[in-house]
Motif scaffolding. Structure first.
Motif, PDB file in Angstrom:
ATOM      1  N   GLU A 114     -27.118  26.997 -44.446  1.00  0.00           N
ATOM      2  CA  GLU A 114     -27.922  27.493 -45.557  1.00  0.00           C
ATOM      3  C   GLU A 114     -28.771  26.375 -46.162  1.00  0.00           C
ATOM      4  OE1 GLU A 114     -28.242  30.612 -46.555  1.00  0.00           O
ATOM      5  OE2 GLU A 114     -26.850  31.284 -45.000  1.00  0.00           O
ATOM      6  N   LEU A 118     -32.819  26.308 -46.516  1.00  0.00           N
ATOM      7  CA  LEU A 118     -33.489  26.023 -47.774  1.00  0.00           C
ATOM      8  C   LEU A 118     -34.460  24.863 -47.625  1.00  0.00           C
ATOM      9  CD1 LEU A 118     -33.814  26.481 -50.812  1.00  0.00           C
ATOM     10  CD2 LEU A 118     -31.822  25.006 -51.178  1.00  0.00           C
ATOM     11  N   GLU A 121     -37.510  26.060 -45.797  1.00  0.00           N
ATOM     12  CA  GLU A 121     -38.372  26.863 -46.658  1.00  0.00           C
ATOM     13  C   GLU A 121     -39.206  25.967 -47.579  1.00  0.00           C
ATOM     14  OE1 GLU A 121     -39.925  30.430 -48.233  1.00  0.00           O
ATOM     15  OE2 GLU A 121     -38.609  30.128 -46.495  1.00  0.00           O
ATOM     16  N   PRO A 128     -38.878  26.858 -53.017  1.00  0.00           N
ATOM     17  CA  PRO A 128     -37.712  27.560 -52.458  1.00  0.00           C
ATOM     18  C   PRO A 128     -37.610  29.027 -52.857  1.00  0.00           C
ATOM     19  CG  PRO A 128     -37.041  26.366 -54.409  1.00  0.00           C
ATOM     20  CD  PRO A 128     -38.529  26.146 -54.271  1.00  0.00           C
ATOM     21  N   TYR A 131     -36.635  31.668 -50.204  1.00  0.00           N
ATOM     22  CA  TYR A 131     -35.223  31.639 -49.790  1.00  0.00           C
ATOM     23  C   TYR A 131     -34.344  32.373 -50.800  1.00  0.00           C
ATOM     24  CZ  TYR A 131     -30.586  29.748 -48.864  1.00  0.00           C
ATOM     25  OH  TYR A 131     -29.240  29.623 -48.626  1.00  0.00           O
ATOM     26  N   ASN A 137     -29.932  36.091 -48.042  1.00  0.00           N
ATOM     27  CA  ASN A 137     -29.486  34.822 -48.628  1.00  0.00           C
ATOM     28  C   ASN A 137     -28.738  35.044 -49.934  1.00  0.00           C
ATOM     29  OD1 ASN A 137     -30.683  33.373 -46.525  1.00  0.00           O
ATOM     30  ND2 ASN A 137     -32.641  33.240 -47.598  1.00  0.00           N
TER      31      ASN A 137
END
Length: 606
Positions: A114, A118, A121, A128, A131, A137
């Motif tokens: 994850e 992030l 992104e 962000p 995301y 997410n």
């Protein structure tokens, strides 16, 4: 307050003390009795709790709870800072520690994934927000928080268990003299230990309840994550695709459903609210309507209390059943079934990859695809690339709409690609003198209408106008197609001869003018031409590399024996497959699908 060794007369004395001492009177809001016991049946500590609350019309209402706890939890000493009080862990404890370590590994691995998403992104978009606004997410983050909170709660329970010390006979002599005549409530130091024991056990009960709630929330989130993650395949993800296809209809249905139930909840509160607790308030009445809808509530007692004047109650009951059950509930089923049929028909006509292959690709990445590692693209990178191209196409198509602001500055000259050159430099797609044009007219011109000669009338904010042809009109904002820097540079540096393919084709259903299905094949050159037409500044080597990624992942290999040459027999087999698919699509379009055609098509594919 009451010792187990008290007789009846001694118990009456303490009850008299509570009443005459003013401990129990009309101002008492709650009377709670907590009794820690040892369950003989299970051999585990048990907490019995009785709570008495006064009723408005005199009397008391009693609620009780019996909770059996498991204190046989032992961790190895210094396990993540935990102590075991010199107890030896058993085989069950070792298995639990093993699974906890495996959970730690998977948890931090998923957190790392994850974090990479992030970071990606932020690098690609500069912020962000994309995301954090993604539903998948959000599910992942909520599940991470629930799981970590559950683990910390479990450790807190374990630490509290280590502080509990029972006496040998499970009895605490809290009174200085059980047979005294005066000063009945004089206690010893053991009363403090006993009160601390009861408070600790109650804290453990509260933490266990919170722990179970967190585990239940996490399990529900895992179920949602499973449905979300299965969306990669049209057959396995049919549930999520069905709900996604019916999302708009379901939203309007839920608004209507809530409004109708609020009205019936108000009617139920007016009819039954004077004597039935299930209809006494609007929130409870709304929940009762939902229970009545699914058959969990029987209103016969409420209707019986209105005899002989129960006509309005019967009208309420049957009108509720007709409107909510026979109309609204069946409308909900119709919406879902219609979306399911549509999704299933799309899944049947869509050429799918074997689920095991897709799962292996997701686990192993681009390895095993037959692509050079340096030019292999992830599926999300390819989706983002073609979404950018699609957005640019839509932006170009919208420039002739009245009211649309456009740019009339010509694009820079394109690089002339000489024949035989292995690659060409990319051309920056910025337009010239945009700031100068904006400073001159304070804003961009907008389209007013189309002239008879095909040109378009544009108007600036200062009311000045000009006529321009569509070739000189450009969108204000055209996105650069995005590719990973390393992969794009590797494609530019790679020789085109090394990334060309003559035996891979992409199947496309091209309909005739009359709607007749026609299966066609697109080779690598056709895909390159299409991409260069939409995005002329795209590097030719990048176009070949992207086309090769598309063909390897989603294309058909006509070279069955793998000798590098498509023989006449292989061409004939591929042509027969295409013709069989056309016949199957035509039969399906006509409303019937012959099983013999499907069987023959499946046999040809194998």
């Amino acid at each position: 307050m009451f010792d187990v060794n008290f007789n009846v007369s001694r118990t009456d004395q303490y009850l008299t003390l509570l009443k005459e001492g003013g401990y129990l009177d009309s101002m008492t809001s709650e009377f709670k009795i907590s009794i820690p016991l040892m369950s003989i049946e299970f051999g585990k500590p048990t907490l019995v709790t009785c709570v008495f609350t006064p009723l408005p019309a005199a009397g008391w209402q009693m609620e009780y709870d019996v909770i059996t706890m498991d204190f046989n939890i032992v961790y190895p000493n210094n396990y993540f800072g935990l102590t075991n009080g010199n107890k030896e862990p058993g085989s069950r404890d070792h298995f639990r520690c093993l699974f906890e370590i495996l959970w730690y590994i998977s948890f931090f691995y998923l957190m790392w994934e994850e974090a990479l998403q992030l970071r990606k992104e932020i690098v690609e978009r500069g912020h962000p927000f994309g995301y954090f606004l993604d539903a998948g997410n959000i599910l992942d983050m909520c599940n991470f928080v629930a799981q970590w909170s559950a683990l910390m709660t479990f450790y807190s329970i374990y630490e509290l268990i280590q502080t509990i010390e029972f006496t040998d006979d499970l009895h605490y002599d809290v009174y200085a003299d059980q047979y005294s005549v005066g000063r009945l409530t004089q206690v010893t130091y053991k009363m403090a230990k006993y009160q601390e024991l009861v408070a600790t056990i109650e804290d453990i009960v509260d933490l266990e309840r919170a722990y179970l709630n967190l585990v239940c929330i996490s399990s529900l989130l895992v179920c949602c994550q499973l449905l979300k993650n299965l969306d990669f395949h049209p057959k396995l993800g049919i549930i999520t695709r069905t709900l996604g296809g019916a999302a708009a209809d379901l939203t309007f249905f839920m608004v209507l459903f809530v409004m109708v139930n609020v009205i019936f909840a108000f009617l139920g509160c007016c009819i039954f609210g004077n004597f039935s607790s299930a209809w006494s308030t609007m929130p409870t009445s709304f929940l009762t309507c939902l229970q009545l809808l699914v058959g969990l509530y029987d209103p016969s007692d409420d209707i019986g209390n209105l005899e002989p004047d129960s006509a309005m109650a019967n009208i309420f009951l049957w009108s509720f059943q007709v409107v909510t059950f026979f109309v609204l509930l069946n409308a909900l089923l119709a919406i879902i079934v219609e979306s399911y049929d549509r999704t299933k028909s799309e899944a049947e006509t869509e050429r799918t990859t074997d689920p095991a292959t897709v799962i292996l690709r997701k686990l192993c990445g681009h390895h095993g695809l037959g692509l050079p590692t340096e030019i292999a693209l992830l599926e999300e990178d390819m989706v983002r690339f073609f979404n950018d191209m699609s957005n640019n196409i839509k932006a170009v198509h919208r420039i002739t709409l009245p009211g649309t602001k456009v740019d009339v500055t010509p694009l820079p000259a394109q690089y002339e690609h000489a024949p035989g050159e292995p690659s060409e430099p990319s051309v920056q797609p910025e337009v010239l003198d945009r700031e100068k044009q904006k400073s001159l007219h304070s804003s961009w011109p907008k389209v007013v209408y189309e002239n008879i000669d095909g040109s378009h009338k544009l108007e600036y904010p200062d009311k000045s106008t000009l006529d321009v042809h569509i070739e000189s009109m450009h969108p204000l904002r055209k996105m650069q197609v995005r590719l990973p820097n390393q992969s794009a540079q590797a494609m530019v540096d790679c020789s085109i001869a090394n990334i060309q393919s003559n035996n891979l084709f992409y199947m496309l259903n091209k309909f005739e003018d009359d709607g007749t299905p026609r299966i066609v094949l697109l080779d690598q050159t056709a895909l390159v031409c299409a991409m260069r037409t939409v995005c002329p500044t795209l590097n030719i080597a990048c176009a070949y590399g992207i086309a090769l990624n598309v063909l390897v992942r989603y294309g058909v290999n006509a070279d069955i024996n793998g000798d590098g040459v498509i023989s006449p027999d292989e061409w004939a087999a591929l042509d027969e497959i295409l013709r069989s698919q056309e016949r199957a699509l035509q039969d399906q379009r006509g409303g019937h699908t012959r099983s013999s055609t499907r069987s023959r098509l499946i046999a040809l594919m194998f």
